[in-house]
Design a protein around this motif. Structure first.
Motif, short mmCIF file in Angstrom:
data_model
loop_
_atom_site.label_atom_id
_atom_site.label_comp_id
_atom_site.label_asym_id
_atom_site.label_seq_id
_atom_site.Cartn_x
_atom_site.Cartn_y
_atom_site.Cartn_z
N ARG A 74 -63.10 41.26 31.84
CA ARG A 74 -63.68 39.98 32.23
C ARG A 74 -64.74 40.21 33.29
NH1 ARG A 74 -61.52 37.68 37.05
NH2 ARG A 74 -62.20 35.65 36.29
N SER A 75 -65.73 39.33 33.29
CA SER A 75 -66.85 39.42 34.23
C SER A 75 -66.46 38.89 35.59
CB SER A 75 -68.05 38.66 33.69
OG SER A 75 -68.45 39.16 32.45
N ASP A 103 -63.80 38.28 28.49
CA ASP A 103 -65.05 38.14 27.74
C ASP A 103 -65.16 39.08 26.54
OD1 ASP A 103 -66.13 37.99 31.02
OD2 ASP A 103 -66.32 36.27 29.67
#
Length: 124
Positions: free
Chosen positions: A99-100, A112
């Motif tokens: 995930r960002s 993501d």
């Protein structure tokens, strides 16, 4: 884009160990928190463990605490899930995801990019 490839799954007996790997390519791996999830047929994908970008913070689902260890090597752009004392209930397809964000979270909707999964089967 980040591409993730899991490996290390297989068929083992109850009590055995496995180490899953998640090789990342594309964007800088250390910019992302990473998680491991698992899924069995007919069930939703469930959270297993997550680790911060630095590796200093980890989160586990209660059912794997004390048995599984999540880790990462940012220099190798690779994440790991060491699974010890495996049980038949651990049988699933295991997915890694990133995930960002830098903190680890358990919500799969926050991730993501996902790998294609690796099968883990634990026989009794």
């Amino acid at each position: 884009q980040v591409q993730l490839v899991e490996s290390g799954g297989g068929l083992v007996q109850a009590g055995d160990s496995l180490r899953l790997s998640c090789a990342a390519s594309g964007r800088t791996f250390s910019n992302y928190a990473m998680g491991w999830f698992r899924q069995t047929p007919g069930k939703e994908r469930e959270f297993v463990a997550s680790i911060s970008w630095s590796g200093k913070t980890t989160v586990y689902v209660d059912s794997v605490k004390g048995r599984f260890t999540i880790a990462r090597d940012n220099a190798k752009s690779t994440g790991y899930l060491q699974m010890n004392s495996l049980k038949p209930d651990d049988t699933a397809v295991y997915y890694c995801a990133v995930r960002s964000g830098v903190i680890p979270v358990s919500d799969k909707g926050e991730y993501d990019y996902w790998g294609q999964g690796t099968q883990v089967t634990v026989s009794s």
